[in-house]
Design an enzyme around this catalytic site. Structure first.
Site, PDB file in Angstrom:
ATOM      1  N   ASP A  16       0.827  -1.210   0.000  1.00 27.64           N
ATOM      2  CA  ASP A  16       0.000   0.000   0.000  1.00 27.64           C
ATOM      3  C   ASP A  16       0.861   1.261   0.000  1.00 27.64           C
ATOM      4  OD1 ASP A  16      -2.326   1.442   0.006  1.00 27.64           O
ATOM      5  OD2 ASP A  16      -2.652   1.297   2.152  1.00 27.64           O
ATOM      6  N   HIS A  33       2.699   3.146  -8.939  1.00 28.95           N
ATOM      7  CA  HIS A  33       2.543   1.706  -9.183  1.00 28.95           C
ATOM      8  C   HIS A  33       3.767   1.156  -9.940  1.00 28.95           C
ATOM      9  CE1 HIS A  33      -1.406   1.930  -7.536  1.00 28.95           C
ATOM     10  NE2 HIS A  33      -1.937   2.594  -8.536  1.00 28.95           N
ATOM     11  N   LEU A 127      11.201 -20.352  -4.995  1.00 25.66           N
ATOM     12  CA  LEU A 127      10.264 -19.422  -4.356  1.00 25.66           C
ATOM     13  C   LEU A 127       8.927 -19.529  -5.071  1.00 25.66           C
ATOM     14  CD1 LEU A 127       9.727 -16.971  -2.392  1.00 25.66           C
ATOM     15  CD2 LEU A 127      10.272 -15.499  -4.339  1.00 25.66           C
TER      16      LEU A 127
HETATM   17  C1  FPP Z   1      -2.075   0.133  -3.267  1.00 28.06           C
HETATM   18  O1  FPP Z   1      -1.577   1.447  -3.254  1.00 28.06           O
HETATM   19  C2  FPP Z   1      -1.505  -0.581  -4.371  1.00 28.06           C
HETATM   20  C3  FPP Z   1      -2.209  -1.114  -5.397  1.00 28.06           C
HETATM   21  C4  FPP Z   1      -3.665  -1.031  -5.543  1.00 28.06           C
HETATM   22  C5  FPP Z   1      -1.512  -1.780  -6.490  1.00 28.06           C
HETATM   23  C6  FPP Z   1      -0.293  -2.525  -6.072  1.00 28.06           C
HETATM   24  C7  FPP Z   1       0.466  -2.828  -7.274  1.00 28.06           C
HETATM   25  C8  FPP Z   1       1.804  -2.831  -7.364  1.00 28.06           C
HETATM   26  C9  FPP Z   1       2.770  -2.630  -6.280  1.00 28.06           C
HETATM   27  C10 FPP Z   1       2.425  -3.062  -8.637  1.00 28.06           C
HETATM   28  C11 FPP Z   1       2.503  -4.514  -8.919  1.00 28.06           C
HETATM   29  C12 FPP Z   1       1.400  -4.740  -9.786  1.00 28.06           C
HETATM   30  C13 FPP Z   1       1.265  -5.703 -10.633  1.00 28.06           C
HETATM   31  C14 FPP Z   1       0.128  -5.523 -11.518  1.00 28.06           C
HETATM   32  C15 FPP Z   1       2.154  -6.891 -10.721  1.00 28.06           C
HETATM   33  P1  FPP Z   1      -2.617   2.634  -3.402  1.00 28.06           P
HETATM   34  O2  FPP Z   1      -2.739   2.944  -4.839  1.00 28.06           O
HETATM   35  O3  FPP Z   1      -3.891   2.274  -2.718  1.00 28.06           O
HETATM   36  O4  FPP Z   1      -1.867   3.776  -2.653  1.00 28.06           O
HETATM   37  P2  FPP Z   1      -2.511   4.931  -1.772  1.00 28.06           P
HETATM   38  O5  FPP Z   1      -3.090   4.284  -0.555  1.00 28.06           O
HETATM   39  O6  FPP Z   1      -1.320   5.769  -1.444  1.00 28.06           O
HETATM   40  O7  FPP Z   1      -3.513   5.621  -2.623  1.00 28.06           O
END
Ligand code: FPP
Length: 241
Positions: A16, A33, A127
């Site tokens: 997150d 992301h 893994l």
């Molecule tokens: C949450 O942060 C994160 C996500 C919804 C996406 C997580 C994805 C990745 C780390 C990339 C890897 C992805 C793939 C497709 C392999 P948020 O967007 O909710 O952050 P915020 O809370 O700061 O808004």
């Protein structure tokens, strides 16, 4: 890092904070992301040397479809690009990739990318990397129950557990959530029943091997009782020592 007495064999991560990381830099959320993918690559590489055999990450929840359309399509593009770039390396590095979640609603391009990545890495065992994509814990439990009911199988803890989409692996020992939020957000609702929870203030794009080691050190100091008393647990470990 120093050798730890107790190492989680399976860790799960809610990655997150990507959006906040990008907003703080006046960048579009999708840039967060993208940075998140780079961090995920580093954490995947760090797992085997720390004796972690299974890593499960939450990449896209069933509820994430409600995000702005450009963010959803950006995440789909990132997934497709990450697969085409990274699968050959994962294949060489002994990582078995599995996608956990509903395939409904995914484009033909994404679906075939997931299938090809799973097939290319299915012989690997160093893994096990589970990427929860279009996933929700309640979806998983409800779908498993529906399958059992349709087959006329009595619903028990054992049968339900065996019908879940991650029945091939043990439950996570340690569940990490970054981004300074303290909730599960419908992640592994069944499997996390006895996981140790660890919350990091770091936004996911700022997470790294040092932060992972801090979580592992914290885990090593925990006493996992699984509903028993402390003295029962120390008796158990004396018997198995
Ligand atoms: C949450 O942060 C994160 C996500 C919804 C996406 C997580 C994805 C990745 C780390 C990339 C890897 C992805 C793939 C497709 C392999 P948020 O967007 O909710 O952050 P915020 O809370 O700061 O808004």
């Amino acid at each position: 890092m120093a050798e730890l007495l107790s190492v989680p064999r399976h860790i799960a991560i809610v990655m997150d904070g990507n959006g906040r990381w990008a907003s703080k830099r006046y960048m579009p959320r999708i840039a967060g992301h993208k940075q998140g993918v780079d961090v995920l690559k580093r954490i995947v590489s760090a797992c085997p040397s720390r004796n972690i055999g299974t890593l499960t990450v939450f990449a896209f929840s069933s509820e994430n479809w409600n995000r702005p359309v450009e963010e959803v399509s950006g995440l789909m593009d990132i997934l497709a690009m990450a697969l085409s770039r990274e699968v050959p390396k994962l294949q060489r590095d002994g990582v078995r990739l599995r996608f956990v979640g509903s395939r409904d609603g995914l484009s033909a391009r994404v679906k075939s990318g997931l299938e090809q990545a799973e097939a290319a890495t299915e012989g690997n065992s160093l893994l096990s990397l589970n990427v929860c994509f279009n996933y929700g814990g309640r979806w998983d439990i409800a779908s498993a129950a529906a399958r059992l009911a349709e087959a006329g199988t009595p619903i028990t803890e054992a049968s339900l557990s065996g019908a879940l989409s991650m029945s091939y692996c043990s439950d996570p020992d340690l569940l990490i959530r970054t981004g300074n939020e303290m909730r599960l957000s419908n992640f592994l609702m069944w499997q996390a029943a006895y996981s140790e929870l660890y919350f990091s203030d770091l936004l996911w794009p700022d997470f790294d091997e040092t932060a992972l080691d801090a979580a592992l050190l914290d885990y090593a100091s925990r006493e996992r009782r699984f509903g028993k008393t402390s003295s029962q647990v120390s008796g158990d470990s004396a018997n198995t020592a």
